[in-house]
Structure formats: structure tokens, C-alpha cells
Motif scaffolding. Structure first.
Motif, mmCIF file in Angstrom:
data_model
loop_
_atom_site.group_PDB
_atom_site.id
_atom_site.type_symbol
_atom_site.label_atom_id
_atom_site.label_comp_id
_atom_site.label_asym_id
_atom_site.label_seq_id
_atom_site.Cartn_x
_atom_site.Cartn_y
_atom_site.Cartn_z
ATOM 1 N N THR A 240 0.513 -7.814 -6.601
ATOM 2 C CA THR A 240 -0.754 -8.477 -6.307
ATOM 3 C C THR A 240 -1.691 -7.514 -5.600
ATOM 4 N N ALA A 241 -2.987 -7.640 -5.875
ATOM 5 C CA ALA A 241 -3.982 -6.837 -5.165
ATOM 6 C C ALA A 241 -4.145 -7.295 -3.721
ATOM 7 N N ALA A 242 -3.499 -8.398 -3.352
ATOM 8 C CA ALA A 242 -3.516 -8.830 -1.957
ATOM 9 C C ALA A 242 -2.839 -7.810 -1.045
ATOM 10 N N VAL A 243 -2.078 -6.877 -1.621
ATOM 11 C CA VAL A 243 -1.465 -5.837 -0.782
ATOM 12 C C VAL A 243 -2.526 -4.963 -0.119
ATOM 13 N N TYR A 244 -3.754 -4.959 -0.638
ATOM 14 C CA TYR A 244 -4.813 -4.152 -0.029
ATOM 15 C C TYR A 244 -5.339 -4.751 1.264
ATOM 16 N N GLY A 245 -5.159 -6.042 1.458
ATOM 17 C CA GLY A 245 -5.671 -6.668 2.668
ATOM 18 C C GLY A 245 -6.955 -7.434 2.427
ATOM 19 N N ASN A 246 -7.723 -7.613 3.495
ATOM 20 C CA ASN A 246 -8.846 -8.546 3.474
ATOM 21 C C ASN A 246 -10.149 -8.019 2.889
ATOM 22 N N GLY A 247 -10.291 -6.765 2.662
ATOM 23 C CA GLY A 247 -11.514 -6.247 2.051
ATOM 24 C C GLY A 247 -12.609 -5.969 3.070
ATOM 25 N N PRO A 248 -13.817 -5.671 2.597
ATOM 26 C CA PRO A 248 -14.281 -5.807 1.217
ATOM 27 C C PRO A 248 -13.834 -4.666 0.308
ATOM 28 N N PHE A 249 -13.699 -4.995 -0.998
ATOM 29 C CA PHE A 249 -13.384 -4.011 -2.033
ATOM 30 C C PHE A 249 -14.396 -4.199 -3.168
ATOM 31 N N ARG A 250 -15.034 -3.125 -3.559
ATOM 32 C CA ARG A 250 -16.115 -3.212 -4.543
ATOM 33 C C ARG A 250 -15.878 -2.184 -5.639
ATOM 34 N N GLY A 251 -15.375 -2.644 -6.777
ATOM 35 C CA GLY A 251 -15.114 -1.745 -7.892
ATOM 36 C C GLY A 251 -14.047 -0.720 -7.586
ATOM 37 N N THR A 252 -13.087 -1.093 -6.764
ATOM 38 C CA THR A 252 -12.054 -0.171 -6.303
ATOM 39 C C THR A 252 -11.055 0.128 -7.411
ATOM 40 N N ALA A 253 -10.851 1.410 -7.692
ATOM 41 C CA ALA A 253 -9.866 1.837 -8.692
ATOM 42 C C ALA A 253 -8.540 2.148 -8.006
ATOM 43 N N GLU A 254 -7.497 2.283 -8.820
ATOM 44 C CA GLU A 254 -6.177 2.620 -8.287
ATOM 45 C C GLU A 254 -6.250 3.927 -7.486
ATOM 46 N N GLY A 255 -5.647 3.937 -6.315
ATOM 47 C CA GLY A 255 -5.611 5.139 -5.494
ATOM 48 C C GLY A 255 -6.803 5.321 -4.574
ATOM 49 N N GLU A 256 -7.809 4.449 -4.672
ATOM 50 C CA GLU A 256 -9.009 4.608 -3.851
ATOM 51 C C GLU A 256 -8.945 3.868 -2.524
ATOM 52 N N ALA A 257 -7.991 2.998 -2.348
ATOM 53 C CA ALA A 257 -7.874 2.243 -1.102
ATOM 54 C C ALA A 257 -6.417 2.244 -0.655
ATOM 55 N N GLU A 258 -6.216 2.386 0.628
ATOM 56 C CA GLU A 258 -4.874 2.348 1.194
ATOM 57 C C GLU A 258 -4.465 0.896 1.415
ATOM 58 N N PRO A 259 -3.313 0.465 0.906
ATOM 59 C CA PRO A 259 -2.879 -0.917 1.143
ATOM 60 C C PRO A 259 -2.712 -1.215 2.627
ATOM 61 N N ARG A 260 -3.236 -2.361 3.037
ATOM 62 C CA ARG A 260 -3.091 -2.846 4.414
ATOM 63 C C ARG A 260 -2.797 -4.342 4.376
ATOM 64 N N PRO A 261 -1.613 -4.712 3.925
ATOM 65 C CA PRO A 261 -1.292 -6.143 3.757
ATOM 66 C C PRO A 261 -1.319 -6.882 5.083
ATOM 67 N N VAL A 262 -1.709 -8.166 5.017
ATOM 68 C CA VAL A 262 -1.858 -8.957 6.242
ATOM 69 C C VAL A 262 -0.889 -10.139 6.309
ATOM 70 N N SER A 263 -0.050 -10.322 5.304
ATOM 71 C CA SER A 263 0.889 -11.447 5.303
ATOM 72 C C SER A 263 2.298 -10.946 5.014
ATOM 73 N N ALA A 264 3.271 -11.776 5.350
ATOM 74 C CA ALA A 264 4.666 -11.425 5.077
ATOM 75 C C ALA A 264 4.887 -11.247 3.578
ATOM 76 N N THR A 265 4.268 -12.119 2.783
ATOM 77 C CA THR A 265 4.401 -12.008 1.329
ATOM 78 C C THR A 265 3.891 -10.666 0.835
ATOM 79 N N SER A 266 2.686 -10.300 1.244
ATOM 80 C CA SER A 266 2.083 -9.056 0.758
ATOM 81 C C SER A 266 2.800 -7.823 1.288
ATOM 82 N N ARG A 267 3.225 -7.866 2.532
ATOM 83 C CA ARG A 267 3.951 -6.715 3.101
ATOM 84 C C ARG A 267 5.234 -6.442 2.334
ATOM 85 N N THR A 268 5.972 -7.493 2.024
ATOM 86 C CA THR A 268 7.253 -7.291 1.354
ATOM 87 C C THR A 268 7.076 -7.012 -0.136
ATOM 88 N N ARG A 269 6.019 -7.546 -0.732
ATOM 89 C CA ARG A 269 5.755 -7.195 -2.135
ATOM 90 C C ARG A 269 5.346 -5.720 -2.235
#
Length: 309
Positions: free
Chosen positions: A110-139
Motif C-alpha cells: 500500500t502507498a500508505a507506507v509513505y505516511g500522511n503526505g502531501p504527495f504530488r505526482g510522486t514516483a517510485e524512489g522519490e519519497a522515503e516511507p514514513r508509516p504512521v500505523s501498525a499496519t503500514s509499518r509491518t507491511r
């Protein structure tokens, strides 16, 4: 013609329930790992029992398998359960795939692994994942294991359609609570993926893309984002959701949500830009962009209306 054999986890879930008919239509030999809710059996479909949290129960599940489509995950607030299924479960499955010599491993994340945003036209590798939930952290932890093994990871943002238990339910709850109007005129831009389009992308990537190219992270999103305002108008037209016309500042909207007993995180999901560039998936996988939002909602309208209104 020698058809590949594909092991699918999560075959009875929201996405898996749409993937399995596509695989069977291709006359692919499918083996489904079933835990609690086995899918209906049929031609070219083999069901085996197993639990991702129990490595012993997985012994031999990948024997004779060419590709793995790993769709299973746990979504919830129980961090230990999230860890056991999403991270350790992926590790156990990868070990079996490696032992059996599986040639391709595709995981749904899920793209939720990136965290809360904002993200605007973000391609793979352009943003560091910063998950905010247990689900996203473990995924994300499970993703890293798959990527380390040379597999592919698909990251959609919001997925809607038949079987959806989260996206439209959350949107409806938010709209009923926001009596003063949409945050910031509903200007947030969002990537919404129709479930059939995502299922087709997973199927195509697993079956047709060369293993050396079908590796790494892929955003699984349509070419054009939609604004929250457009989303509200479309759900009003096709699903009968409330149509909010007013406007209010973002933080006032959050206060209104919380006062109504809703999780303020709904505003982070729908009221902040989350749109992702998926050019790589369409280029490498040859995947079609899918229907626009209006056509996609119309296709699933009867299912939603029966369950939400």
C-alpha cells in the motif's frame, strides 16, 4: 501450452476475490493458500491449508509453483498480529518460495507506507516511507523482505469496488460528520484505483513481465488523480452519498470530525494530497490505466448501495 502454476495468498479477500477469476480465465493453474475463509473450488484451482504465522504449516506449499502472488495481509491496530502476519508471515512464505525455486514473487502492499503526505505526482524512489500505523509499518517491513529477495511490490493508495470494507465506508462516515463543508474546498488530489484494474495489474505483472524487470516497487494508480471535491460529487451521483458544498479550514474540519466521534485520521486520508505516478507499472507491466472514477463507481454502485445506505 504449458501454463504456469501460481500460488495465491489472500485469495478470499477483497483483492484476491477479483484476482482469482482473472487467473482462471487465463487457464492458469492456481494453488490458493487458505486459512480461515477458503475460496470456492473450481477448474484449475487447488486449495491448500496453511497459516502465514505458522512456518510448519507452509512446508511444501510452493512445491511445483512458478510464481507467487502474495495478497494476504492483516489490517488492524493489533501490532503483534500485524507483525506476525505482515512481516514474519512474508518471511516464512519467502523461505518456502526460495526452497522451491519459485521464479517470481509479487506482493501487494500500500502507498500508505509513505505516511500522511502531501504527495504530488510522486514516483517510485522519490519519497522515503514514513508509516504512521501498525499496519503500514509491518507491511513496509514485509515489503523490504520481498524486495531483498528480488521480488516486486505493488503500492496502490485507495482501492475501491466490490468487496471494499474501508474506503467508501470511511468517506461516508467523514461526509456525514462534516456539516460545515469540505476541508480547503475539497482541493486535495487523490489516487483511487478500481479493484478490477488493480487485479489485472497484479495478474499481468506476475504472469507476463520478465522476472528481472518485474522487480522493485510499482505504484498501482491511475494516470490522473481526482480531487476530494470530484470524489464527493461522483459518490453523490452514483452511490447517493451526501453532497457537501461548503468550505472550511483543514484544522476546523478535523475538530468537527473528532467532535462527531470520528477518527481524525480520515482527514489525513482524504483531505491531503496523495497522488502517485504509476508510469513504471504501465511501462514495464503493460498495464491498462483502467476506467475513470465515474465509470468505476457506476460499475460497483449496486454493491455499495446495498451495503452502505
Amino acid at each position: 501450452m504449458n501454463r504456469p502454476r501460481v500460488l495465491v495468498t489472500g485469495g478470499s479477500g477483497f483483492i484476491g476475490g477479483t484476482v482469482l477469476p482473472l487467473l482462471r480465465a487465463e487457464e492458469v493453474r492456481v494453488r490458493v493458500l487458505a486459512h480461515r475463509r477458503p475460496p470456492s473450488r473450481g477448474r484449475h484451482l487447488e486449495v491448500v491449508d496453511g497459516d502465514l504465522t505458522d512456518p510448519a504449516s507452509l512446508r511444501g506449499v510452493c512445491r511445483g509453483v512458478d510464481r507467487v502472488l502474495h495478497l494476504a495481509s492483516y489490517i488492524g491496530k493489533d501490532e503483534q498480529r500485524c507483525l506476525a502476519v505482515n512481516a514474519d508471515g512474508t518471511r516464512h512464505l519467502l523461505a518456502e518460495a526460495r526452497r522451491a525455486g519459485v521464479s517470481g514473487f509479487v506482493q501487494l502492499s500500500t502507498a500508505a507506507v509513505y505516511g500522511n503526505g502531501p504527495f504530488r505526482g510522486t514516483a517510485e524512489g522519490e519519497a522515503e516511507p514514513r508509516p504512521v500505523s501498525a499496519t503500514s509499518r509491518t507491511r513496509l517491513a514485509g515489503e523490504r523482505l520481498t524486495l531483498g529477495a528480488g521480488g516486486a511490490v505493488l503500492r496502490p493508495y485507495l482501492v475501491y469496488g466490490r468487496g471494499d470494507q474501508w474506503v467508501m465506508t470511511g468517506l461516508l462516515r467523514m461526509l456525514r460528520a462534516l456539516r460545515s463543508g469540505l476541508p480547503e474546498k475539497g482541493s486535495a488530489l487523490l489516487s483511487l484505483t478500481e479493484v478490477g484494474t488493480l487485479a489485472a495489474a497484479l495478474t499481468r505483472l506476475a504472469l507476463t513481465a520478465p522476472a528481472r524487470q518485474a522487480a522493485g516497487v510499482f505504484h498501482a494508480c491511475p494516470p490522473r488523480p481526482v480531487s476530494l471535491r470530484e470524489l464527493v460529487a461522483a459518490t453523490h451521483q452514483h452511490l447517493g452519498f451526501p453532497l457537501l458544498r461548503g468550505d472550511q479550514p483543514f484544522e476546523r474540519a478535523r475538530q468537527e470530525l473528532v467532535a462527531a466521534g470520528c477518527d481524525g485520521h480520515l482527514l489525513d486520508l482524504f483531505g491531503v494530497d496523495h497522488w502517485f505516478d504509476a508510469t513504471r507499472l504501465r511501462t514495464v507491466g503493460g498495464c491498462a490505466p483502467g476506467p475513470g472514477l465515474s465509470a468505476g463507481l457506476a460499475a460497483h454502485a449496486a454493491w455499495y448501495r446495498e451495503r452502505l445506505l
